[in-house]
Design a protein around this motif. Structure first.
Motif, PDB file in Angstrom:
ATOM      1  N   ASP A   1       0.865  -1.170   0.000  1.00 43.69           N
ATOM      2  CA  ASP A   1       0.000   0.000   0.000  1.00 43.69           C
ATOM      3  C   ASP A   1       0.905   1.224   0.000  1.00 43.69           C
ATOM      4  OD1 ASP A   1      -2.174   1.641   0.119  1.00 43.69           O
ATOM      5  OD2 ASP A   1      -2.637   1.256   2.241  1.00 43.69           O
ATOM      6  N   PHE A   2       1.127   1.818  -1.169  1.00 43.00           N
ATOM      7  CA  PHE A   2       2.077   2.924  -1.235  1.00 43.00           C
ATOM      8  C   PHE A   2       1.752   3.917  -2.348  1.00 43.00           C
ATOM      9  CE2 PHE A   2       4.000  -0.391  -3.917  1.00 43.00           C
ATOM     10  CZ  PHE A   2       4.282   0.312  -5.081  1.00 43.00           C
ATOM     11  N   LEU A   3       2.356   5.087  -2.225  1.00 37.70           N
ATOM     12  CA  LEU A   3       2.321   6.141  -3.249  1.00 37.70           C
ATOM     13  C   LEU A   3       3.770   6.416  -3.624  1.00 37.70           C
ATOM     14  CD1 LEU A   3       0.887   8.491  -4.832  1.00 37.70           C
ATOM     15  CD2 LEU A   3       1.271   9.896  -2.786  1.00 37.70           C
ATOM     16  N   SER A   4       4.072   6.459  -4.912  1.00 36.50           N
ATOM     17  CA  SER A   4       5.469   6.656  -5.316  1.00 36.50           C
ATOM     18  C   SER A   4       5.571   7.671  -6.451  1.00 36.50           C
ATOM     19  CB  SER A   4       6.098   5.333  -5.766  1.00 36.50           C
ATOM     20  OG  SER A   4       5.423   4.830  -6.906  1.00 36.50           O
ATOM     21  N   VAL A   5       6.652   8.422  -6.409  1.00 39.19           N
ATOM     22  CA  VAL A   5       6.955   9.397  -7.450  1.00 39.19           C
ATOM     23  C   VAL A   5       8.384   9.167  -7.915  1.00 39.19           C
ATOM     24  CG1 VAL A   5       7.084  11.827  -8.105  1.00 39.19           C
ATOM     25  CG2 VAL A   5       5.409  11.088  -6.390  1.00 39.19           C
ATOM     26  N   LEU A   6       8.575   9.165  -9.223  1.00 37.44           N
ATOM     27  CA  LEU A   6       9.918   9.013  -9.790  1.00 37.44           C
ATOM     28  C   LEU A   6      10.250  10.262 -10.582  1.00 37.44           C
ATOM     29  CD1 LEU A   6      12.418   7.236 -10.412  1.00 37.44           C
ATOM     30  CD2 LEU A   6      11.192   6.443 -12.458  1.00 37.44           C
ATOM     31  N   TRP A   7      11.309  10.956 -10.159  1.00 35.34           N
ATOM     32  CA  TRP A   7      11.820  12.118 -10.894  1.00 35.34           C
ATOM     33  C   TRP A   7      13.062  11.689 -11.676  1.00 35.34           C
ATOM     34  CZ3 TRP A   7       9.780  13.070  -5.970  1.00 35.34           C
ATOM     35  CH2 TRP A   7       8.821  14.092  -5.871  1.00 35.34           C
ATOM     36  N   THR A   8      13.155  12.110 -12.921  1.00 39.08           N
ATOM     37  CA  THR A   8      14.323  11.800 -13.745  1.00 39.08           C
ATOM     38  C   THR A   8      14.809  13.051 -14.453  1.00 39.08           C
ATOM     39  OG1 THR A   8      12.948  11.176 -15.643  1.00 39.08           O
ATOM     40  CG2 THR A   8      13.599   9.406 -14.140  1.00 39.08           C
TER      41      THR A   8
ATOM     42  N   GLU B   1      20.641  10.143 -13.744  1.00 35.72           N
ATOM     43  CA  GLU B   1      20.301  10.681 -12.423  1.00 35.72           C
ATOM     44  C   GLU B   1      18.793  10.556 -12.187  1.00 35.72           C
ATOM     45  OE1 GLU B   1      23.830  14.080 -12.414  1.00 35.72           O
ATOM     46  OE2 GLU B   1      21.724  14.660 -12.515  1.00 35.72           O
ATOM     47  N   GLU B   2      18.429  10.209 -10.959  1.00 36.19           N
ATOM     48  CA  GLU B   2      17.010  10.018 -10.657  1.00 36.19           C
ATOM     49  C   GLU B   2      16.762  10.078  -9.166  1.00 36.19           C
ATOM     50  OE1 GLU B   2      16.156   6.128 -12.194  1.00 36.19           O
ATOM     51  OE2 GLU B   2      16.777   5.151 -10.336  1.00 36.19           O
ATOM     52  N   LEU B   3      15.479  10.273  -8.828  1.00 34.58           N
ATOM     53  CA  LEU B   3      15.059  10.256  -7.427  1.00 34.58           C
ATOM     54  C   LEU B   3      13.733   9.507  -7.342  1.00 34.58           C
ATOM     55  CD1 LEU B   3      15.113  11.154  -4.441  1.00 34.58           C
ATOM     56  CD2 LEU B   3      13.889  13.223  -5.170  1.00 34.58           C
ATOM     57  N   SER B   4      13.728   8.424  -6.581  1.00 31.44           N
ATOM     58  CA  SER B   4      12.506   7.689  -6.297  1.00 31.44           C
ATOM     59  C   SER B   4      12.096   7.995  -4.864  1.00 31.44           C
ATOM     60  CB  SER B   4      12.730   6.178  -6.477  1.00 31.44           C
ATOM     61  OG  SER B   4      11.601   5.463  -6.020  1.00 31.44           O
ATOM     62  N   TRP B   5      10.854   8.487  -4.699  1.00 32.74           N
ATOM     63  CA  TRP B   5      10.347   8.867  -3.376  1.00 32.74           C
ATOM     64  C   TRP B   5       9.061   8.073  -3.166  1.00 32.74           C
ATOM     65  CZ3 TRP B   5      12.697  12.980  -0.555  1.00 32.74           C
ATOM     66  CH2 TRP B   5      12.040  13.342   0.640  1.00 32.74           C
ATOM     67  N   ARG B   6       9.111   7.168  -2.224  1.00 31.43           N
ATOM     68  CA  ARG B   6       8.007   6.228  -2.034  1.00 31.43           C
ATOM     69  C   ARG B   6       7.484   6.326  -0.607  1.00 31.43           C
ATOM     70  NH1 ARG B   6       7.938  -0.025  -3.923  1.00 31.43           N
ATOM     71  NH2 ARG B   6       7.058  -1.008  -2.069  1.00 31.43           N
ATOM     72  N   VAL B   7       6.174   6.534  -0.482  1.00 32.75           N
ATOM     73  CA  VAL B   7       5.538   6.683   0.829  1.00 32.75           C
ATOM     74  C   VAL B   7       4.648   5.469   1.074  1.00 32.75           C
ATOM     75  CG1 VAL B   7       4.108   8.135   2.295  1.00 32.75           C
ATOM     76  CG2 VAL B   7       5.524   9.186   0.492  1.00 32.75           C
TER      77      VAL B   7
ATOM     78  N   GLY C   1      33.399   5.507 -14.769  1.00 26.25           N
ATOM     79  CA  GLY C   1      32.421   5.123 -15.773  1.00 26.25           C
ATOM     80  C   GLY C   1      30.995   5.284 -15.283  1.00 26.25           C
ATOM     81  N   ASP C   2      30.831   5.597 -13.960  1.00 21.90           N
ATOM     82  CA  ASP C   2      29.503   5.824 -13.416  1.00 21.90           C
ATOM     83  C   ASP C   2      29.203   7.315 -13.522  1.00 21.90           C
ATOM     84  OD1 ASP C   2      27.121   5.427 -12.222  1.00 21.90           O
ATOM     85  OD2 ASP C   2      27.894   4.577 -10.360  1.00 21.90           O
ATOM     86  N   ASP C   3      27.942   7.684 -13.320  1.00 15.33           N
ATOM     87  CA  ASP C   3      27.552   9.077 -13.519  1.00 15.33           C
ATOM     88  C   ASP C   3      27.053   9.764 -12.258  1.00 15.33           C
ATOM     89  OD1 ASP C   3      27.880   9.506 -16.467  1.00 15.33           O
ATOM     90  OD2 ASP C   3      26.575   7.761 -16.510  1.00 15.33           O
TER      91      ASP C   3
ATOM     92  N   ALA D   1      18.114   7.417  -4.490  1.00 18.34           N
ATOM     93  CA  ALA D   1      18.573   8.542  -5.301  1.00 18.34           C
ATOM     94  C   ALA D   1      19.901   8.252  -5.979  1.00 18.34           C
ATOM     95  CB  ALA D   1      18.713   9.797  -4.439  1.00 18.34           C
ATOM     96  N   LYS D   2      20.054   8.843  -7.143  1.00 21.57           N
ATOM     97  CA  LYS D   2      21.334   8.790  -7.850  1.00 21.57           C
ATOM     98  C   LYS D   2      21.624  10.168  -8.443  1.00 21.57           C
ATOM     99  CE  LYS D   2      24.116   6.406 -11.242  1.00 21.57           C
ATOM    100  NZ  LYS D   2      24.239   5.296 -12.201  1.00 21.57           N
ATOM    101  N   GLY D   3      22.804  10.694  -8.108  1.00 19.05           N
ATOM    102  CA  GLY D   3      23.184  12.006  -8.619  1.00 19.05           C
ATOM    103  C   GLY D   3      22.521  13.157  -7.893  1.00 19.05           C
ATOM    104  N   ILE D   4      21.894  12.885  -6.729  1.00 23.84           N
ATOM    105  CA  ILE D   4      21.245  13.924  -5.926  1.00 23.84           C
ATOM    106  C   ILE D   4      22.091  14.153  -4.679  1.00 23.84           C
ATOM    107  CG2 ILE D   4      19.086  14.672  -4.857  1.00 23.84           C
ATOM    108  CD1 ILE D   4      18.722  13.922  -7.750  1.00 23.84           C
TER     109      ILE D   4
END
Length: 267
Positions: A142-149, A155-161, A227-229, A248-251
């Motif tokens: 039971d969750f709400l999730s937002v993915l920013w790219t 680079e990305e941010l996954s925020w899951r409640v 080689g990673d970003d 998160a990656k790159g944040i």
């Protein structure tokens, strides 16, 4: 003059068919090596360009996760989180359990969904866009999730409640217990340095909101390798009976910490 004439006379007696074959051989040889060189250029360009164009390869999104990757799977690559198989509606009715519900939302609508929406950050990282906003619910999740790219970037941010569940208790840690979460305590590969009994909690710890510090968030950062970003981090924060899972990656750690503090103040 006699030798020159004799040489000319000798060449003039060569069969024309032989000369024709020699001429064709030169043309075919040039075409063969030219084609090979062109193929080599194409392969080289692909090898050098594709990683930067598409970024690192991730496992395919799992059904019900909305494309987000709630964990980095540093230690437990086979663990499934929020990836339960969607139950068949008829089977669900027979068992008396609800069928899965998954909705694609706008960020504005998601913010108004209680009690999940109030745990979303007010803004995403600068230069990022919302790639997916999902509300998922079944008998196990039971969750709400937002993915920013970020466009053309890994680079990305996954925020899951999600609601806190007793199954998460083994991942909750006090800030003073650094062996449970501090990536600086261990070396890569983590499977060689983290005691097996700590794999789950080190992989994705959960801090209590009232104990969270910037230093704790910074200690979760794993620097990008050659080689990673970008650096990456993965952890959760418990606000009462709700948990925010951050991947998160790159944040920057500072940005993530400030957003988590804002969430705490609003709840």
């Amino acid at each position: 003059m006699t030798r020159v004439f004799a040489l000319f006379e000798g060449f003039s007696e060569i069969d024309e068919e032989v000369l024709d074959r020699c001429e064709r051989g030169r043309v075919l040889s040039w075409r063969k090596w030219g084609a090979l060189a062109a193929c080599c250029c194409v392969v080289l360009a692909a090898v050098m360009g594709l990683p930067r164009l598409f970024g690192p390869e991730y496992p395919a999104p799992r059904e019900g996760d909305g494309g987000e990757k709630p964990y980095h799977y540093l230690l437990l690559p086979d663990r499934e989180q929020g990836a339960e198989e969607v139950p068949d509606e008829d089977e669900a009715r027979k068992k008396g359990s609800p069928a899965a519900e998954e909705r694609v939302l706008t960020l504005e609508i998601a913010r108004g969904l209680e009690p999940f929406g109030q745990y979303l950050p007010q803004t995403g990282p600068e230069g990022f866009r919302e790639e997916s906003v999902r509300r998922y619910r079944d008998e196990n999740s039971d969750f709400l999730s937002v993915l920013w790219t970020k466009e053309w970037s890994p680079e990305e941010l996954s925020w899951r409640v999600e609601r806190y569940d007793e199954a998460m208790a083994g991942r909750v840690t006090a800030v003073e217990d650094r062996e449970n979460y501090d990536m600086g305590v261990y070396f890569l590969p983590l499977t060689d340095s983290v005691p097996e009994e700590l794999w789950e909690i080190v992989d994705h710890p959960i801090f209590r909101a009232e104990e969270l510090t910037l230093e704790a968030v910074q200690s979760r950062v794993i620097p990008g390798t050659e080689g990673d970003d970008g650096a990456r981090m993965s952890f959760g924060v418990k606000y009462g009976d709700m948990v925010v899972e951050v991947n998160a990656k790159g944040i920057s750690a500072e940005w993530v910490y400030e957003r988590l503090v804002e969430v705490g103040k609003n709840n």
